[in-house]
Design an enzyme around this catalytic site. Structure first.
Site, short mmCIF file in Angstrom:
data_model
loop_
_atom_site.label_atom_id
_atom_site.label_comp_id
_atom_site.label_asym_id
_atom_site.label_seq_id
_atom_site.Cartn_x
_atom_site.Cartn_y
_atom_site.Cartn_z
CB SER A 21 -0.45 9.22 -2.46
OG SER A 21 -0.04 10.29 -2.25
CB CYS A 129 -0.78 9.47 6.87
SG CYS A 129 0.82 9.96 6.87
CE LYS A 164 -3.39 4.86 0.18
NZ LYS A 164 -2.12 5.39 -0.41
CB ILE A 190 -3.27 -1.64 2.00
CG1 ILE A 190 -1.76 -2.24 1.83
CG2 ILE A 190 -4.28 -2.65 2.72
CD1 ILE A 190 -1.27 -3.58 2.56
CB THR A 192 2.23 2.01 4.95
OG1 THR A 192 2.11 3.53 5.76
CG2 THR A 192 3.00 2.65 3.69
C1 LIG Z 1 7.47 7.26 0.88
C2 LIG Z 1 6.11 7.27 0.89
C3 LIG Z 1 5.01 8.12 1.43
C4 LIG Z 1 3.88 8.01 1.06
N1 LIG Z 1 2.92 8.61 1.56
C5 LIG Z 1 2.14 8.96 1.05
C6 LIG Z 1 0.83 9.88 0.82
O1 LIG Z 1 1.24 11.56 1.29
N2 LIG Z 1 -0.54 9.76 1.13
C7 LIG Z 1 -0.63 8.34 0.69
O2 LIG Z 1 -1.67 8.16 0.87
N3 LIG Z 1 -0.34 7.02 1.22
C8 LIG Z 1 0.71 7.71 0.84
N4 LIG Z 1 2.31 6.23 0.89
C9 LIG Z 1 1.63 5.04 1.04
C10 LIG Z 1 1.79 4.66 -0.20
O3 LIG Z 1 0.65 5.60 -1.24
C11 LIG Z 1 1.02 3.38 -0.72
O4 LIG Z 1 -0.97 3.15 -0.01
C12 LIG Z 1 2.19 1.87 0.09
O5 LIG Z 1 3.08 2.48 -0.31
C13 LIG Z 1 1.86 0.77 -0.09
O6 LIG Z 1 1.83 0.06 -2.07
P1 LIG Z 1 3.33 -0.24 -2.33
O7 LIG Z 1 3.59 -1.30 -1.34
O8 LIG Z 1 3.44 -0.49 -3.82
O9 LIG Z 1 4.30 1.22 -2.03
C14 LIG Z 1 3.58 6.94 0.84
C15 LIG Z 1 4.82 5.33 0.57
C16 LIG Z 1 5.75 5.92 0.80
C17 LIG Z 1 6.17 4.85 0.86
#
Ligand SMILES: Cc1cc2nc3c(=O)[nH]c(=O)nc-3n(C[C@H](O)[C@H](O)[C@H](O)COP(=O)(O)O)c2cc1C
Ligand SMILES: Cc1cc2nc3c(=O)[nH]c(=O)nc-3n(C[C@H](O)[C@H](O)[C@H](O)COP(=O)(O)OP(=O)(O)OC[C@H]3O[C@@H](n4cnc5c(N)ncnc54)[C@H](O)[C@@H]3O)c2cc1C
Ligand code: FES
Lengths: 302, 257
Positions: A21, A129, A164, A190, A192
């Site tokens: 997401s 979030c 989540k 996880i 962020t």
């Molecule tokens: C630009 C951005 C926007 C995100 N927006 C959401 C969101 O709207 N809802 C959500 O549950 N997680 C959101 N996340 C978190 C990601 O879905 C993911 O859990 C997190 O980035 C860790 O995974 P990764 O290291 O592969 O990015 C966002 C992450 C990024 C980088």
């Protein structure tokens, strides 16, 4: 070819690789780059009942092998999404997961109900979030509140509910158990980490919001550890997320107990990341002479 | 839009702390427009995970090459500047909206500052059915770029520098004020530092003006929503995505109030 199909609480995915997401829009942005039918699923950009404009720019900072974002759940609102976006993306042969958000318990319940009545396949409750003032992570820190919100939302869900989890907690095992007890059909983790980036020359934070969500390859070791922790205590399936950029990364998460994974920041680094990861995963299975990907889940040898 | 492997053909200094990189691929996409940009992966640097956006200022479909010009800023541009010819680079292109098409015969005025003159050069090269005038400014003579090219492609070309070491002394907007009535453009295209763009208000009030903006970016394709800029349309404020809704916007949409 080895079997790549996985089943997460009754929903079948053609492979375990799902767009995370917020990094994959509503999928449409990638449709001219590759066939979206190739990927296992898409967790759609976080939705709220009302339209949200998000936070002031600058909203992104690069850090060594990672990034920090402070988007703040910018989205057109649930109704607009259902009318304008969902019909366009439903035609892709992939699992669609609605990532739902709210300021209050009532809002979470309302949006869960709204999305349940749509053609999305699953719901993902985002209580983690770090970029919004109320709601968001506030619901996801204390195990009691994780339990309460999950329990409150669950009756409104006619589709499988993924909760989540936030990594910004003292013991993620307790939060995983709380979500499971509250009625979660699956967990994803996880979200962020809460982080910050500073520009020494201007003596200012890079993000206008000062702090934001840290993601990318740099967070993978923490995410793996947390998936492994949760797998040891819950029975519901786990979707592993955090820093995945290669097929081997997916294997690592599955060995630690993930039934499927989400790929986030990698899509931002490289728009072709997901199809490449799926090919790498297929090659790994062939080379290792593994005929069913599901045999990897929790197979870590210690 | 497509993610392609390019090979560096040339990577040379073009002005003080400014480099020009020529990149070649097997087959360029046919739909590259003036004012669009490319997202460049910094090779061999796993720590620099985000691609760097640069304007595509020159395209040659005969030999499948593009040219990027970049100023040395931080780690990414430093790392790019030391890459030898032959290095493979992953590039996503073309991105963004580019400058709008202008009716045949109409007068287009290009207003550029510093490295911002480069995307305007691609306008001068590709808007063959329009009358081009240009007003380009640099901090000083050591930072001048492509002045001869602008002169060759423009009916009128005004050159300015902050310290007077090249052309007329003064900021672009100050110098342009003296000539604008005489040029009397149908449309203005501008690119440069934000402070220069903001200074074009008095011209934008009289002539339709388009500005090309910069913002820190992630995906470059409209998916991650990190590259926002506040815009106003029909009295409503919204965050637009510089990568997908821009980088070119109407002046009054982004500079108001
Ligand atoms: C630009 C951005 C926007 C995100 N927006 C959401 C969101 O709207 N809802 C959500 O549950 N997680 C959101 N996340 C978190 C990601 O879905 C993911 O859990 C997190 O980035 C860790 O995974 P990764 O290291 O592969 O990015 C966002 C992450 C990024 C980088
Ligand atoms: C649409 C667009 C077109 C551009 N065209 C050109 C061009 O033709 N020539 C040129 O020299 N520069 C151009 N820029 C600016 C260029 O992208 C930055 O100077 C460059 O990314 C800096 O990278 P760095 O690693 O050296 O700096 P660092 O400060 O180390 O970069 C850290 C992060 O911040 C980002 N960043 C830093 N400054 C900027 C900025 N001004 N704009 C966007 N992102 C930034 C980087 O991309 C990176 O993600 C353009 C920017 C945009 C948005
Ligand atoms: S950079 Fe991702 S939306 Fe603009």
């Amino acid at each position: 070819m080895a079997n790549m199909k996985v089943n997460v609480c009754g929903v079948e995915f053609k492979n375990p690789v799902i767009g995370a997401s917020g990094t994959f829009g509503f999928g449409k942005e990638f449709q001219h780059l590759y066939d979206l039918g190739k990927i296992g699923g898409i967790s759609l950009k976080g939705l709220t009942l009302e339209r949200r404009e998000g936070n002031a720019p600058v909203r992104i900072a690069e850090t060594p092998s990672g990034m920090i974002n402070s988007v703040g759940l910018q989205n057109p609102g649930a109704k607009y999404f259902l009318e304008h976006d969902l019909p366009q993306i439903r035609k892709f042969d992939t699992v669609l997961i609605a990532n739902i958000n709210g300021n209050t318990e009532e809002e979470y319940c309302q949006i869960a109900e709204l999305m349940s009545d749509s053609s999305v396949d699953m719901l993902e409750l985002n209580i983690s979030c770090p970029n919004v003032k109320c709601g968001g992570m506030a619901f996801g820190i204390k195990p009691e509140s994780v339990y309460n919100i999950t329990k409150a939302v669950k009756p409104y869900c006619k589709k499988p509910l993924i909760v989540k989890l936030s990594p910004n907690v003292s013991d993620i095992k307790e939060n995983a158990l709380a979500a499971e007890e509250g009625g979660a059909d699956a967990l994803s983790l996880i979200n962020t980490l809460y982080g910050m980036a500073v520009d020494a020359k201007t003596m200012r934070p890079i993000l206008a919001n000062v702090k934001g969500g840290f993601s990318g390859p740099a967070v993978k070791p923490i995410a793996l550890r947390m998936v492994h922790d949760c797998y040891s205590v819950v029975k519901v399936p786990i979707i592993g997320i955090g820093g995945i950029t290669t097929g081997l990364d997916v294997v690592e998460f599955m060995l630690c107990g993930a039934s499927a994974v989400q790929v986030g920041t990698a899509n931002i680094m490289n728009p072709m990341a997901m199809p490449q990861i799926i090919d790498e995963l297929q090659n790994y299975l062939t080379e290792m002479k593994i005929d069913d990907i599901n045999s990897l889940v929790g197979a870590l040898k210690i | 839009m497509i993610d392609l492997t390019f090979e560096i053909i040339k990577n040379e200094i073009m002005a003080s702390d400014i480099f020009e990189m020529t990149l070649k691929t097997d087959k360029l996409p046919a739909d590259i427009k003036a004012g669009q940009f490319a997202n460049v992966k910094v090779p061999n640097r796993t720590d620099l995970i985000l691609r760097r956006p640069f304007g595509i200022y020159s395209v040659n479909f005969d030999d499948n090459t593009i040219k990027l010009g970049y100023a040395l800023r931080g780690q990414g541009t430093q790392a790019l500047s030391i890459l030898p010819a032959g290095t493979k680079v992953q590039v996503l292109l073309p991105l963004g909206n580019g400058f709008p098409a202008v009716e045949e015969g109409k007068k287009v005025l290009l207003v550029g500052g510093g490295i911002g003159v480069l995307p305007l050069l691609s306008v001068a090269q590709s808007f063959k059915n329009n009358v081009i005038s240009s007003c380009i400014g640099f901090k000083d003579a050591s930072l001048q770029m492509k002045v001869d090219e602008f002169k060759a492609l423009s009916k009128e070309c005004i050159v300015a520098s902050d310290d007077g070491s090249l052309g007329e002394k003064g900021y672009v907007a100050q110098v342009l004020a003296k000539y604008i009535d005489q040029i009397n453009p149908d449309v203005i295209f501008a690119c440069g530092p934000e402070i220069m763009l903001k200074g074009l208000g008095e011209f934008a009030a009289k002539y339709p003006t388009y500005v090309s903006l910069e913002q820190r970016m992630g995906c470059g394709i409209g998916a991650c929503l990190v590259c926002s800029c506040k815009t106003k349309k029909n009295d409503e404020e919204h965050y637009a995505r510089v990568c997908a809704d821009g980088p070119v916007f109407r002046f009054e949409e982004v500079f108001y109030g």
